[in-house]
Design a protein around this motif. Structure first.
Motif, PDB file in Angstrom:
ATOM      1  N   SER A 110       0.817  -1.227   0.000  1.00 42.98           N
ATOM      2  CA  SER A 110       0.000   0.000   0.000  1.00 42.98           C
ATOM      3  C   SER A 110       0.849   1.274   0.000  1.00 42.98           C
ATOM      4  CB  SER A 110      -0.963  -0.002   1.182  1.00 42.98           C
ATOM      5  OG  SER A 110      -0.248   0.147   2.385  1.00 42.98           O
ATOM      6  N   ILE A 111       2.026   1.223   0.620  1.00 38.43           N
ATOM      7  CA  ILE A 111       2.884   2.414   0.616  1.00 38.43           C
ATOM      8  C   ILE A 111       3.424   2.648  -0.800  1.00 38.43           C
ATOM      9  CG2 ILE A 111       5.012   3.454   1.524  1.00 38.43           C
ATOM     10  CD1 ILE A 111       2.731   3.365   3.561  1.00 38.43           C
ATOM     11  N   ARG A 113       1.875   1.825  -3.463  1.00 37.43           N
ATOM     12  CA  ARG A 113       0.750   2.364  -4.236  1.00 37.43           C
ATOM     13  C   ARG A 113       0.628   3.868  -4.010  1.00 37.43           C
ATOM     14  NH1 ARG A 113      -1.873  -2.301  -2.742  1.00 37.43           N
ATOM     15  NH2 ARG A 113      -3.211  -1.386  -1.143  1.00 37.43           N
ATOM     16  N   MET A 114       0.728   4.265  -2.742  1.00 37.95           N
ATOM     17  CA  MET A 114       0.614   5.689  -2.433  1.00 37.95           C
ATOM     18  C   MET A 114       1.748   6.474  -3.106  1.00 37.95           C
ATOM     19  SD  MET A 114      -1.140   8.123  -0.926  1.00 37.95           S
ATOM     20  CE  MET A 114      -1.967   8.226   0.655  1.00 37.95           C
ATOM     21  N   GLU A 212      -9.697   1.031  -3.135  1.00 33.71           N
ATOM     22  CA  GLU A 212      -9.124   2.215  -2.492  1.00 33.71           C
ATOM     23  C   GLU A 212      -9.526   3.471  -3.249  1.00 33.71           C
ATOM     24  OE1 GLU A 212      -4.844   0.868  -0.593  1.00 33.71           O
ATOM     25  OE2 GLU A 212      -4.914   1.698  -2.595  1.00 33.71           O
ATOM     26  N   TYR A 214      -8.477   7.674  -3.411  1.00 35.01           N
ATOM     27  CA  TYR A 214      -7.602   8.760  -2.982  1.00 35.01           C
ATOM     28  C   TYR A 214      -8.208  10.076  -3.481  1.00 35.01           C
ATOM     29  CZ  TYR A 214      -4.112   4.984  -2.762  1.00 35.01           C
ATOM     30  OH  TYR A 214      -3.435   3.828  -2.494  1.00 35.01           O
ATOM     31  N   ASN A 243      -5.971   8.651   1.675  1.00 35.61           N
ATOM     32  CA  ASN A 243      -6.509   7.321   1.419  1.00 35.61           C
ATOM     33  C   ASN A 243      -7.745   7.179   2.287  1.00 35.61           C
ATOM     34  OD1 ASN A 243      -7.180   4.629   1.566  1.00 35.61           O
ATOM     35  ND2 ASN A 243      -5.064   3.893   1.745  1.00 35.61           N
ATOM     36  N   SER A 245      -9.820   4.863   2.777  1.00 37.81           N
ATOM     37  CA  SER A 245     -10.129   3.628   3.470  1.00 37.81           C
ATOM     38  C   SER A 245      -9.607   3.672   4.899  1.00 37.81           C
ATOM     39  CB  SER A 245      -9.517   2.444   2.732  1.00 37.81           C
ATOM     40  OG  SER A 245      -9.813   2.544   1.365  1.00 37.81           O
ATOM     41  N   THR A 246      -8.510   4.361   5.109  1.00 33.45           N
ATOM     42  CA  THR A 246      -7.868   4.339   6.425  1.00 33.45           C
ATOM     43  C   THR A 246      -7.640   5.730   7.008  1.00 33.45           C
ATOM     44  OG1 THR A 246      -5.732   4.472   5.368  1.00 33.45           O
ATOM     45  CG2 THR A 246      -6.541   2.275   5.902  1.00 33.45           C
ATOM     46  N   ASP A 248      -5.033   7.319   6.085  1.00 37.96           N
ATOM     47  CA  ASP A 248      -3.600   7.512   5.849  1.00 37.96           C
ATOM     48  C   ASP A 248      -3.431   8.575   4.790  1.00 37.96           C
ATOM     49  OD1 ASP A 248      -3.393   5.380   7.482  1.00 37.96           O
ATOM     50  OD2 ASP A 248      -2.859   3.947   5.903  1.00 37.96           O
TER      51      ASP A 248
HETATM   52  C1  LIG Z   1      -5.411   2.614   2.160  1.00 37.70           C
HETATM   53  O1  LIG Z   1      -6.533   1.938   2.670  1.00 37.70           O
HETATM   54  C2  LIG Z   1      -6.531   0.531   2.464  1.00 37.70           C
HETATM   55  C3  LIG Z   1      -7.853  -0.051   2.859  1.00 37.70           C
HETATM   56  O2  LIG Z   1      -8.074   0.053   4.238  1.00 37.70           O
HETATM   57  C4  LIG Z   1      -5.366  -0.085   3.197  1.00 37.70           C
HETATM   58  O3  LIG Z   1      -5.333  -1.492   2.982  1.00 37.70           O
HETATM   59  C5  LIG Z   1      -4.081   0.536   2.682  1.00 37.70           C
HETATM   60  O4  LIG Z   1      -3.018   0.091   3.457  1.00 37.70           O
HETATM   61  C6  LIG Z   1      -4.105   2.068   2.685  1.00 37.70           C
HETATM   62  N1  LIG Z   1      -2.999   2.543   1.854  1.00 37.70           N
HETATM   63  C7  LIG Z   1      -2.105   3.435   2.259  1.00 37.70           C
HETATM   64  C8  LIG Z   1      -1.067   3.806   1.289  1.00 37.70           C
HETATM   65  O5  LIG Z   1      -2.114   3.941   3.340  1.00 37.70           O
END
Ligand SMILES: *[C@@H]1O[C@H](CO)[C@@H](O)[C@H](O)[C@H]1NC(C)=O
Ligand SMILES: *[C@@H]1O[C@H](CO)[C@@H](O)[C@H](O)[C@H]1NC(C)=O
Length: 462
Positions: A110-111, A113-114, A212, A214, A243, A245-246, A248
């Motif tokens: 996920s990092i 991806r960000m 996800e 953004y 993000n 979903s979280t 973050d």
């Molecule tokens: C964004 O949210 C998703 C879904 O909860 C999570 O799995 C993912 O780690 C998060 N991505 C980042 C880059 O924080």
């Protein structure tokens, strides 16, 4: 002295179609026509492998910004300060580096991806570099579509409001991996020597496979020296990519150039997880490249850099004399110095050699207003490619461009008056005002159906 941009100063009547907060513009009758030497039009042709090759230059180079006569009674911005693209086409340039979204889709971490999304957000505004030409204001109901099979997306946009000017867009990956949408309301402010554009509106990127979403807003964009001196562009402000979903986020700070130009074009930021722990540092220049590095390596490097730095500053201060006349662009200092251990996230493509005589367009921009044979039969009549003023300017016919621009604006005003008389409301065609599910704010949402190509009852706007 050089008062080429003087027309920006004149306030406009209430009936004006193109005024924002003290910035005004209309058309300029007496712009000199330079019969520019025509370039051969290298139009798109299907290649053997089925992939289309898009044109890589414009039909004609830029007309010199030079005037013999002025007609100050007619408060107008000379068309020579435009570039032959509609604002709807200009925002399509967000898609130039679509491979970064595709990369984000393919990452399992996920990092990572960000990081790819952050690189995309920066790359999306990189085409602004040295682009001081003003895009044409879209007419209400104007649309623009772009399909790029090789990059795997299709895009549709519509001018959904005229006062204030709002452009809505929706793009989707052809394989269903992402959707990218938003609405942009470029709010202009006149600051004496400069014009600042605040890009109000939210941009949303949904990575469907990862479930996800953004969202972010673009940085401010400022055009300096509108009264005198050399025009140049600065982008600044904080861009927060969330993000949803979280919660973050990635925080990117587009730095203003500062007193001595030390930070010209610099972007610095970080990605933090939900416990607010910094997971990586992102740095670079929006005109050049973006890198990421882990926070520890970054801090260590900064400390060692500071030791050798204090001497340099003294010299810089002596050079930074205040200048009342023009805010010259500071000289671009060294390129991005790479901290050992960094990963390259994105690097800008170099512009073609003829870009300098073609509004500093990128290759991608060169292709945007191309009317490929066969398109006429398919596109809705509201597509920007049919705008006669943009087409005339693209062909170097500044006189026609100016006249057509004036005519279209007048037609738009007349249509508005007619609607007012009949107490009719304008209805948008492909987008509707709704709520962005991620931010909870009002947003223009694509209602679908554009690519079914059923274009009955379109407004006659050209
Ligand atoms: C964004 O949210 C998703 C879904 O909860 C999570 O799995 C993912 O780690 C998060 N991505 C980042 C880059 O924080
Ligand atoms: C293109 O870039 C050059 C170099 O920075 C600049 O001098 C020129 O004004 C730019 N032209 C346009 C149309 O923005």
């Amino acid at each position: 002295s050089n008062f080429q941009h003087l027309s920006l100063l004149f306030p406009k009547g209430l009936d004006s179609d193109e005024s924002y907060e003290g910035v005004s513009e209309a058309s300029f009758k007496d712009a000199l026509v330079f019969d520019s030497s025509r370039q051969k039009n290298n139009g798109s042709v299907p290649q053997e492998n089925g992939i289309k090759k898009h044109r890589t230059s414009l039909p004609a180079p830029i007309t010199e910004r030079c005037y013999a006569t002025w007609e100050l009674s007619k408060i107008t911005m000379p068309i020579v300060f435009n570039e032959p693209l509609s604002f709807l086409q200009r925002i399509t340039e967000y898609m130039e580096h679509t491979y970064l979204i595709n990369r984000a889709c393919s990452m399992s971490d996920s990092i990572e991806r960000m990081q790819a999304v952050a690189a995309f957000a920066v790359s999306a505004v990189a085409s602004q570099w040295d682009r001081t030409g003003k895009p044409f204001n879209p007419l209400l109901g104007e649309t623009y579509e772009l399909i790029r099979e090789e990059q795997g997306f299709r895009w549709v946009s519509e001018q959904v409001s005229h006062h204030p000017p709002v452009s809505a867009f929706h793009a989707e990956n052809l394989a269903g991996d992402f959707v990218f949408h938003g609405s942009i309301y470029p709010k202009l402010k006149f600051w004496g020597k400069s014009v600042e554009a605040e890009p109000k509106g939210t941009i949303t990127l949904e990575l469907l496979k990862h479930n996800e979403a953004y969202t972010w807003s673009n940085p401010y964009c400022c055009v300096h020296n509108i009264i005198l001196g050399k025009l140049w562009i600065e982008q600044y402000g904080t861009v927060e990519i969330v993000n949803h979903s979280t919660g973050d986020k990635c925080v990117l700070n587009f730095k203003s150039c500062g007193m001595f130009g030390k930070d010209l074009h610099k972007v610095e930021g970080y990605i933090q997880d939900k416990s607010k722990k910094k997971r990586c540092i992102i740095y670079g220049k929006w005109t050049e490249c973006m890198w990421s590095v882990d926070p520890h390596t970054y801090e260590t490097h900064k400390k060692s850099e500071k030791k050798g730095d204090s001497k340099k500053h003294k010299n810089e201060e002596q050079q930074g004399a205040e200048n009342d006349d023009a805010d010259d662009m500071p000289e671009v200092q060294e390129t991005v110095s790479v901290i050992p251990g960094s990963t390259l996230l994105w690097r800008i493509d170099s512009r073609p050699a003829h870009s300098a005589t073609m509004y500093n367009f990128t290759n991608f921009a060169m292709s945007l207003n191309e009317l490929v044979p066969g398109m006429e039969a398919i596109l809705p009549s509201t597509d920007c490619r049919f705008r006669p003023d943009i087409k005339a300017m693209e062909n170097g016919n500044m006189d026609d461009a100016s006249k057509d621009k004036e005519r279209l604006e007048e037609k738009q005003r007349a249509a508005r008056k007619e609607r007012a008389r009949n107490q009719e409301e304008w209805s948008t065609r492909w987008f509707q005002m709704g709520t962005n599910p991620y931010t909870g704010n009002q947003d223009w949402i694509y209602t679908g159906g554009y690519f079914n190509r059923n274009y009955q009852d379109l407004p006659d706007i050209y």
